[in-house]
Every structure is written in C-alpha cells, then in structure tokens.
Design a protein around this motif. Sequence first.
Motif, PDB file in Angstrom:
ATOM      1  N   TYR A 194     -91.194  37.532 -26.093  1.00  0.00           N
ATOM      2  CA  TYR A 194     -90.177  37.302 -25.055  1.00  0.00           C
ATOM      3  C   TYR A 194     -90.457  36.020 -24.283  1.00  0.00           C
ATOM      4  CZ  TYR A 194     -88.074  37.981 -20.379  1.00  0.00           C
ATOM      5  OH  TYR A 194     -87.422  37.819 -19.185  1.00  0.00           O
ATOM      6  N   PHE A 195     -91.674  35.892 -23.760  1.00  0.00           N
ATOM      7  CA  PHE A 195     -91.998  34.714 -22.950  1.00  0.00           C
ATOM      8  C   PHE A 195     -92.042  33.446 -23.805  1.00  0.00           C
ATOM      9  CE2 PHE A 195     -93.804  38.035 -20.118  1.00  0.00           C
ATOM     10  CZ  PHE A 195     -93.074  37.724 -18.980  1.00  0.00           C
ATOM     11  N   PRO A 278     -87.727  46.116 -18.285  1.00  0.00           N
ATOM     12  CA  PRO A 278     -87.762  44.669 -18.536  1.00  0.00           C
ATOM     13  C   PRO A 278     -87.014  44.350 -19.834  1.00  0.00           C
ATOM     14  CG  PRO A 278     -89.968  45.548 -18.138  1.00  0.00           C
ATOM     15  CD  PRO A 278     -89.066  46.717 -18.355  1.00  0.00           C
ATOM     16  N   TYR A 479     -87.022  40.318 -15.076  1.00  0.00           N
ATOM     17  CA  TYR A 479     -87.240  40.060 -16.503  1.00  0.00           C
ATOM     18  C   TYR A 479     -85.922  40.219 -17.257  1.00  0.00           C
ATOM     19  CZ  TYR A 479     -92.109  40.715 -15.133  1.00  0.00           C
ATOM     20  OH  TYR A 479     -93.328  40.616 -14.512  1.00  0.00           O
TER      21      TYR A 479
END
Length: 581
Positions: A194-195, A278, A479
């Motif tokens: 994700y990041f 998230p 998020y």
Amino acid sequence: MNEWNLDALYTSFQDKNFQEDLNTLKDLNKNYPTYRSEKTEASLHKIIETKIEIEKRIERLHFFIQLSLSAHTDDAEATHYLDQLNNITASMIGEDIKNNAYIAEFDLDSCQDPFIQEHAYILHEIKNKQKYVLDEKEESIIAHMKNTGSYAWMKHKDAVVSSIKVNIDGYDYPLTKVLNMAHSPDKQTRMKAYFAELDAYKPYEETIATCLSGIKGEVLYTSKLRGYESPLEESCIKSRLKMETLNTLLSVMKKNMPEIREYLKIKADYLGYQNGLPWFELYAPVVEDDEEYSFEKGSQFVIDQFYTFSKHLGDFATHAIKNHWADVYPRENKVGGAFCENIRSLKQSRFLFNYGNHFSDVITVAHEFGHGFHGRCLGDQTILNTHYPMPIGETASNFCETIVGKGALKSATPTQKIVILENTLSNAIQVICDIYSRFLFESRFFEARKQGPVSAKETKKIMLQAQIEAYGDGLDHNYLHPYMWAWKPHYYDPDYSFYNYPYAFGSLLAKGLYARYQKNPEHFPEDYETFLSVTGKMDLEDIAKTLDIDLTDESFWQSSIDIIKEDIDTFKMLLEEYKHD
C-alpha cells in the motif's frame, strides 16, 4: 498456454488479411454517395449492409491492435497501426454524418423491407440523435483532433502507468503485481504494498493528472458543443438510460450506505482496528484461506458451476479455455485489471486477467466470462444490433459472479464460507461504496475542470473527499487512497464518461435476476438468454420489461440490496462462531 491466441483475427501486422482489411475500408466508404443518390428502401438497405461490412473490418483491426497493446504496451508496431486506423476512421466521419442525415429523412415506421425493420431500433436512435450532431466539417475536425488530443492523452497515461515500478524492500515490481498483494494473508506485505504503491505514483502524478485534465477538458467542450446539458446527460443518453432510473438507483444506494458499511466495521473490529478499516485491509482475508487457486483449478471450478446453470454457459467457458482466449498472469508492460472484448464479427471473445491465484481471481474469471457469454447470446444478431449500452453490459458478468459464489457456498466448510462471503461482500462494497465514490469524484472533477486544468494535488483532494463521503465511518480516514484516479482506466476514456454507475446498475440488476432464477430454475436460463439477446436493440427500461422488471421502482433495487444485507448478517454470524471455536 497463458497468453491469448489472436490468430483468428490476424497472424501479425504483416498478415495480408490485415493489410487488405485496412486498405478496403476507404474503398467501401466511397460507395456511400452512390447509394444516397436515391431516397429508396433499396438504397437504405445497401447503406445498412455497407455499414455492417465496414464495422466488421474496423472491429477486427481495432481489436487486433488494441489487444496486442494491452498485452504489450511497448509494442511500437501496434502503436503505429493504432494511429493509422484512427486517422482512417476519422476521415470516414464525413460520410457517416451524411448517412445519418439521410437515414433521418425516412419515415422508418413505414418501411417494408425486412432488413430495415430488423434494424429499426438503431435507425430510430440515429434519427433521434441528429440534434446532437454537428455539421460534417466540425465533426471531421473533432475526430481528427481527438487523435492528437484525448486519444493521445489516454495512450500516454496507459504507457506511463504500465511502466511504473514499485520498490518494496529493494526489489522493483510491476504495479499490477503490487496491486495483487492487497490480497496477501500477510499484514506486513499488504501494508508495504500500500505505502510503496502510493510512493510509486508521486513522480508521475502531475503527468497523469495532466492526461486526465486534457481528456475531461475535451469532453466538457465537445459535450456542450453538441448540445448536451452535461457529460452525465450525454452518458445517460449513450447508455439508453433515463435520468429518472439513474437517480432512483443512486438514491437507493445512498439510503442504504450506513447498513452496507457495517461489513467494513465488522471486519475492522475482527482485525483489531478502532477507527474503521485502513485501505490496505480492504481485501485482507479475515480467516486463513489455505487453498491456492491456480488458473487451471480456478477456471475449472467456474466451468463446473456454470454447468449447474445451463449447458450453454458451461460449454461457452470450456470452449474459451480450450481455444486460448485468455491472457492470464501479470507481467511487465501488460495493462492492469481485467476485461473482456467480444469480437462480434468472429463470434469469439478475448479475456485479459492479472490472475493472482486467490479465490477473488476465480470470481474475476466468472465475471469476465459472463461478459463473453453475453456476446455469445448476441451471436445471431447483425453487428449493428449487438451494441448494448454500458449498464446492461455489467449485468451478465455480475450474474455469473453470483452463480459461482452461491455455488461455492453449497459445498464449503464453515471457514470456506467465510472466505466466499467475504469475497462477495468485498465486491458489494466495491459496487455500492467505491462506485458511488467514483461517481462523486468524476462529477466533482468535471466541475473543477470547468475552471481550468486540475493539478495532482487538487485531484487527490477531490478523490479523498469522495471516499470519505461514500465509505463514511467504515474506513479509517488516515489511510485512504488518494491515487485511485491514477490507474483506473475508466476515467480516461473520452467516449464514455461516468463508467462507474454501470457497475452498480449491472450488479444490482444481476442480483434481482438471480432471485428470479431461484424461483424458476428450469425455465429461467432460456428466458435469460433471450433477455441478453435483445440488449443491443432496446432501451434499458424496455429490456427489463421483458422480464417484468420496472427499473424506476425503488422496491426492485431495494430487494437487490436486501440480498447484500442478508449476506452481511450471515457473515457476522459465521465470524462470531469462528471466533469461539
């Protein structure tokens, strides 16, 4: 063989049939003035025949080029021929405009020619849309300018996004592989993906935002120039959908949002989150799914479930697999997502997947094969009568998802039932919350674009606001996904704005159809094929009436959403039992 075979179209760009079809287009187009010299049914008949022949060739050429590019976005030869084909079709616009004006002069209801009567719907549609058509010179200019405008922006965006490398722990991965990591059973993998994905977009965000602004700016201008009130009105008219029907659908979706979000809260609570789920946990498996679904295993499961519905559906999927109609796994320079293209002139389909060996990928196979079966049911229609609008195009796909999902539940263990229901509800969240957020995003982006080009910063802000409004307290607002506009291809098609609500329409209509199938399993499959066979030659409301469905009635859409609510209740119960075992 995990890449598709396109030989039924052409063996290569140097194939003599490819070159002949390319060269024949202009010759066929030159015949139109002769046919228009007399206003007779015989001349109209010839024009329709020629339109069919031209469309068949354009379809074959376009799909060979586009499918080649989808599998290999760096294919320079395909890019060259795409430009060439676009220029040829742009040069044909003038004759098409004259043909449509010629058609509009006829009293179509009085025509006796059976071939003309067979195409009555599409001819009436051409006649009714004349008020949105500009003069020949203006339409020709727009068609040519799109090749260096919106179409060029769209191609550039595809090339940029497909080339993005995502760095995770020192290794570079194609974006498509990283997107599949959202389904990983390992939380650290999901978080890192994700990041890293968000970081990977940053160097390209202004380029991609410029592409989107360029396309939407052109759409706003041409839509207004043609006399539409807005791109949304243009979308509804192209979709053969009344605004009343769309407003009814959106109203029911919005009204049920709080209860649909309960699924996200249940999942967040189970995974130990206090402020909502998230984004990187949207596809997190709540229970361990030990089974891996290779494409061979997954596609066979789909085929087996299809046969429980009808022999025709099962035979179609079997034929598609045996004849290598699918490009299966993700790789560098392959476009993301999944799609089906129905090649009507060949009565065949091609399917692109980015298969990741999860049960959700099995459902995606069912979804795309549903599109293909829709094309198969249109096989006896001429190509002019096969162009169904976007919303109904998502009905057969979602119906097939339901067949496979419901079928899987019958023989599943309690743990497997949780996995299957979670996948079903994850898709429902996509259809209700995510699609609504996309609708809000596109509506607001158009409004922002009226003031000028929209920066990446502003585009991200619009996306986050849309997600907060649609997902509400179901997601953790710290998020979210500010770049969902960057890789979704639907936003970048200049010919089809608002390719979002069709998914909600199709999914909820499919659930209503499945409920009818359960009440009449013996006869419904035949009625269903008949229903699909007329989708290219009726308005959506009239198509639904063939099965006694009123699309402007809130109670119909509510009954479909009630099925989702029942699944949420069952999911909650099974999860409680699982926790205490």
